[in-house]
Design a protein around this motif. Structure first.
Motif, short mmCIF file in Angstrom:
data_model
loop_
_atom_site.label_atom_id
_atom_site.label_comp_id
_atom_site.label_asym_id
_atom_site.label_seq_id
_atom_site.Cartn_x
_atom_site.Cartn_y
_atom_site.Cartn_z
N LYS A 95 60.20 57.62 -3.39
CA LYS A 95 59.21 56.71 -2.80
C LYS A 95 59.42 55.29 -3.31
O LYS A 95 59.37 54.32 -2.54
CB LYS A 95 57.80 57.21 -3.12
N ASP A 96 59.67 55.19 -4.63
CA ASP A 96 59.89 53.87 -5.22
C ASP A 96 61.17 53.24 -4.67
O ASP A 96 61.23 52.02 -4.43
CB ASP A 96 59.96 53.95 -6.74
N LEU A 97 62.19 54.10 -4.52
CA LEU A 97 63.44 53.60 -3.95
C LEU A 97 63.23 53.08 -2.52
O LEU A 97 63.76 52.04 -2.14
CB LEU A 97 64.50 54.71 -3.95
N GLU A 98 62.44 53.85 -1.76
CA GLU A 98 62.16 53.44 -0.38
C GLU A 98 61.41 52.10 -0.34
O GLU A 98 61.72 51.23 0.45
CB GLU A 98 61.35 54.53 0.32
N ASN A 99 60.42 52.00 -1.23
CA ASN A 99 59.64 50.75 -1.29
C ASN A 99 60.52 49.57 -1.71
O ASN A 99 60.38 48.45 -1.19
CB ASN A 99 58.49 50.89 -2.28
N LEU A 100 61.42 49.83 -2.66
CA LEU A 100 62.30 48.76 -3.15
C LEU A 100 63.26 48.31 -2.04
O LEU A 100 63.48 47.10 -1.86
CB LEU A 100 63.08 49.26 -4.36
N GLN A 101 63.80 49.29 -1.31
CA GLN A 101 64.71 48.95 -0.22
C GLN A 101 63.97 48.21 0.90
O GLN A 101 64.50 47.27 1.50
CB GLN A 101 65.38 50.22 0.32
N ARG A 102 62.73 48.66 1.16
CA ARG A 102 61.93 47.98 2.17
C ARG A 102 61.66 46.53 1.77
O ARG A 102 61.71 45.61 2.58
CB ARG A 102 60.63 48.74 2.39
N GLU A 103 61.37 46.32 0.46
CA GLU A 103 61.10 44.97 -0.02
C GLU A 103 62.35 44.10 0.07
O GLU A 103 62.27 42.92 0.43
CB GLU A 103 60.60 45.01 -1.46
N LEU A 104 63.51 44.69 -0.25
CA LEU A 104 64.76 43.93 -0.14
C LEU A 104 65.03 43.50 1.30
O LEU A 104 65.47 42.38 1.56
CB LEU A 104 65.93 44.77 -0.66
N THR A 105 64.73 44.41 2.22
CA THR A 105 64.89 44.06 3.64
C THR A 105 63.95 42.93 4.04
O THR A 105 64.34 41.98 4.73
CB THR A 105 64.62 45.30 4.52
#
Length: 247
Positions: A95-105
């Motif tokens: 979940k954290d990875l998904e959130n981090l990738q979403r934030e990078l996008t």
């Protein structure tokens, strides 16, 4: 009033000098350089106002560009930190990875948008800078013309003033040989009659009002003593008799 015929004739010399002084004053007041300066200074004021506006716009866009570049740098630094976290493997939760990738996008899109803003501001700043350069050139060119016209005006003033001083000196010397009472009368009439206080009687015509004397007026002038100061019945100016008066 009585005055020697020679003194009355000298009064015509004074009149000629006063006419010259009037002409010089008119010339000084109506120099072409004066009208030229009025036009140039109005143009200079307008161009300076435009230059100030352009300089203000350039300054405003400079600050706007600085702020926009700072915003880009802030987003870039945050994206770099997030990318470093992602690459380090310190984030293991899906979940954290998904959130981090979403934030990078999101940060990448935000950075792109901000970079577009920077480019737009840079274009406006470049336009403003070009406008400043153009208007600075105009102001300098007009100022050069103002300086030239001012120099020519001052030179003309100096020339006229020098001639005025010469004529005034000559008038002073001429008046010194004429009875004071006659000069006083002349000056009083001159002030009331548009600068002409004495006029020659030439071929039975007053050169002050340009009117020919009628027979009665001519007979009165003929009958007057040689030293009598006669006046034109039409314009009241001192009428100076000469051998060409046609009496």
């Amino acid at each position: 009033m009585n005055a020697a015929p020679a003194d009355q004739i000298r009064l015509l010399d004074v009149q000629n000098l006063d006419v010259r002084l009037t002409q010089l004053a008119h010339r000084r007041k109506n120099l072409p350089e004066l009208a030229e300066l009025t036009t140039l200074e109005a143009d200079l004021t307008q161009q300076r106002d435009l230059l100030v506006a352009a300089q203000t716009e350039e300054s405003d866009t400079s600050r706007e560009q600085t702020k926009a570049e700072a915003d880009v740098d802030q987003v870039r630094q945050r994206a770099a930190r997030d990318q470093k976290r992602l690459d380090s493997g310190a984030v293991s939760s899906p979940k954290d990875l998904e959130n981090l990738q979403r934030e990078l996008t999101s940060l990448a899109k935000r950075q792109g948008d901000l970079e577009d803003v920077v480019l737009e501001v840079m274009e406006r700043r470049e336009t403003a800078q070009e406008r400043v350069r153009e208007l600075t050139g105009r102001v300098e060119a007009i100022q050069a013309k103002v300086d030239d016209a001012t120099s020519r005006r001052d030179a003309a003033h100096a020339e006229i003033d020098a001639e005025v001083a010469t004529v005034n000196k000559e008038r002073e010397l001429t008046v010194a040989d004429i009875p004071e009472a006659l000069v006083t009368l002349y000056d009083r009439i001159r002030a009331k009659q548009g600068g002409i206080g004495a006029a020659r009687l030439y071929q039975r015509r007053c050169e002050g009002c340009r009117l020919e004397l009628d027979i009665t007026e001519l007979n009165d002038v003929r009958a007057a003593a040689a030293d009598a100061v006669v006046r034109c019945e039409n314009c009241s100016r001192i009428l100076v008799r000469t051998p060409d008066s046609g009496l």
